[in-house]
Design a protein around this motif. Structure first.
Motif, PDB file in Angstrom:
ATOM      1  N   SER A  88      -2.447   0.325  -8.849  1.00 29.79           N
ATOM      2  CA  SER A  88      -3.839   0.775  -8.862  1.00 29.79           C
ATOM      3  C   SER A  88      -4.056   1.825  -7.785  1.00 29.79           C
ATOM      4  O   SER A  88      -3.270   1.957  -6.848  1.00 29.79           O
ATOM      5  N   GLU A  89      -5.151   2.541  -7.939  1.00 28.65           N
ATOM      6  CA  GLU A  89      -5.560   3.502  -6.919  1.00 28.65           C
ATOM      7  C   GLU A  89      -7.069   3.661  -6.974  1.00 28.65           C
ATOM      8  O   GLU A  89      -7.707   3.307  -7.961  1.00 28.65           O
ATOM      9  N   LEU A  90      -7.616   4.175  -5.898  1.00 33.89           N
ATOM     10  CA  LEU A  90      -9.035   4.476  -5.844  1.00 33.89           C
ATOM     11  C   LEU A  90      -9.248   5.635  -4.902  1.00 33.89           C
ATOM     12  O   LEU A  90      -8.374   5.965  -4.097  1.00 33.89           O
ATOM     13  N   SER A 110      -9.234  -3.432  -8.537  1.00 34.73           N
ATOM     14  CA  SER A 110      -8.389  -3.804  -9.671  1.00 34.73           C
ATOM     15  C   SER A 110      -7.320  -4.845  -9.343  1.00 34.73           C
ATOM     16  O   SER A 110      -6.758  -4.869  -8.253  1.00 34.73           O
ATOM     17  N   SER A 111      -7.030  -5.675 -10.343  1.00 37.66           N
ATOM     18  CA  SER A 111      -5.950  -6.660 -10.226  1.00 37.66           C
ATOM     19  C   SER A 111      -4.696  -6.179 -10.952  1.00 37.66           C
ATOM     20  O   SER A 111      -3.723  -6.915 -11.049  1.00 37.66           O
ATOM     21  N   LYS A 112      -4.709  -4.956 -11.447  1.00 40.53           N
ATOM     22  CA  LYS A 112      -3.551  -4.412 -12.168  1.00 40.53           C
ATOM     23  C   LYS A 112      -2.363  -4.264 -11.217  1.00 40.53           C
ATOM     24  O   LYS A 112      -2.548  -4.120 -10.006  1.00 40.53           O
ATOM     25  N   PHE A 149      -7.544   8.992  -0.765  1.00 38.27           N
ATOM     26  CA  PHE A 149      -6.897   8.395  -1.929  1.00 38.27           C
ATOM     27  C   PHE A 149      -6.074   7.207  -1.456  1.00 38.27           C
ATOM     28  O   PHE A 149      -5.222   7.346  -0.589  1.00 38.27           O
ATOM     29  N   VAL A 150      -6.345   6.038  -2.027  1.00 35.92           N
ATOM     30  CA  VAL A 150      -5.649   4.804  -1.665  1.00 35.92           C
ATOM     31  C   VAL A 150      -4.912   4.299  -2.905  1.00 35.92           C
ATOM     32  O   VAL A 150      -5.516   4.152  -3.968  1.00 35.92           O
ATOM     33  N   GLY A 151      -3.629   4.058  -2.774  1.00 41.54           N
ATOM     34  CA  GLY A 151      -2.837   3.522  -3.869  1.00 41.54           C
ATOM     35  C   GLY A 151      -2.119   2.267  -3.429  1.00 41.54           C
ATOM     36  O   GLY A 151      -1.786   2.106  -2.251  1.00 41.54           O
ATOM     37  N   VAL A 197       0.863  -1.178   0.000  1.00 41.13           N
ATOM     38  CA  VAL A 197       0.000   0.000   0.000  1.00 41.13           C
ATOM     39  C   VAL A 197       0.902   1.232   0.000  1.00 41.13           C
ATOM     40  O   VAL A 197       1.753   1.388   0.871  1.00 41.13           O
ATOM     41  N   THR A 198       0.711   2.108  -0.990  1.00 42.13           N
ATOM     42  CA  THR A 198       1.577   3.271  -1.165  1.00 42.13           C
ATOM     43  C   THR A 198       0.950   4.580  -0.684  1.00 42.13           C
ATOM     44  O   THR A 198       1.662   5.565  -0.503  1.00 42.13           O
ATOM     45  N   SER A 199      -0.344   4.622  -0.495  1.00 36.76           N
ATOM     46  CA  SER A 199      -0.992   5.808   0.064  1.00 36.76           C
ATOM     47  C   SER A 199      -2.300   5.363   0.719  1.00 36.76           C
ATOM     48  O   SER A 199      -2.854   4.348   0.324  1.00 36.76           O
TER      49      SER A 199
END
Length: 162
Positions: free
Chosen positions: A91-93, A86-88, A51-53, A35-37
């Motif tokens: 990703s972020e949402l 996402s399975s990419k 924002f979650v990345g 998890v980056t953000s």
């Protein structure tokens, strides 16, 4: 008939020999979710955008959870923020911060749906954003009144500040 038997024995021994000579296949590296953000020590008010990345090398869809430190070195899930995300690989949402008590011990957990590989964000806070230093958010707009925002002044006098 003898010839057919000879070929089948030869073919079988050849397959056994080729099978043992095949190179060993190494195990793939352990799959991870990182998890980056949100950022460490950031503050997010209830009902604001969060924002979650993440990076996901599992190739699987993930679920995204708001979690809280349980005080014993672990965490417990409070709210599912997204399902089948996402399975990419990257990703972020954007989601809304749910109504939870103010605190500094929140994290976002991103977990794969099939294998349970998971990652956690750095701890962040939910609550009011701390006020910045003196003078921030005040000043004089084109109307000259202290504390008026430029957007309010623009709406009042019809002129763009540009």
């Amino acid at each position: 008939m003898l010839r057919t038997r000879f070929l089948s024995v030869t073919a079988a021994s050849l397959l056994v020999w080729l099978g043992s000579a095949a190179p060993a296949v190494s195990e793939p590296p352990a799959a991870t979710v990182t998890v980056t953000s949100p950022a460490a020590d950031s503050v997010h008010p209830v009902d604001s955008s969060l924002f979650v990345g993440w990076r996901n090398d599992t190739g699987q869809e993930v679920d995204v959870w708001l979690a809280q430190d349980d005080g014993a070195g672990g965490s417990h899930r409070l709210f599912k923020l997204a399902s089948k995300a996402s399975s990419k690989p990257t990703s972020e949402l954007v989601t809304a911060v749910p109504a939870v008590p103010d605190g500094t011990d929140y994290t976002v957990e991103v977990t794969t749906r099939d294998t349970g590989v998971r990652g956690y964000s750095a701890p962040f806070a939910v609550g009011p954003v701390p006020a910045a230093g003196p003078g921030t958010g005040t000043g004089t707009g084109s109307g000259g009144a202290p504390g008026t925002s430029p957007s309010w002044v623009q709406a009042q006098d019809g002129h763009s500040p540009r």
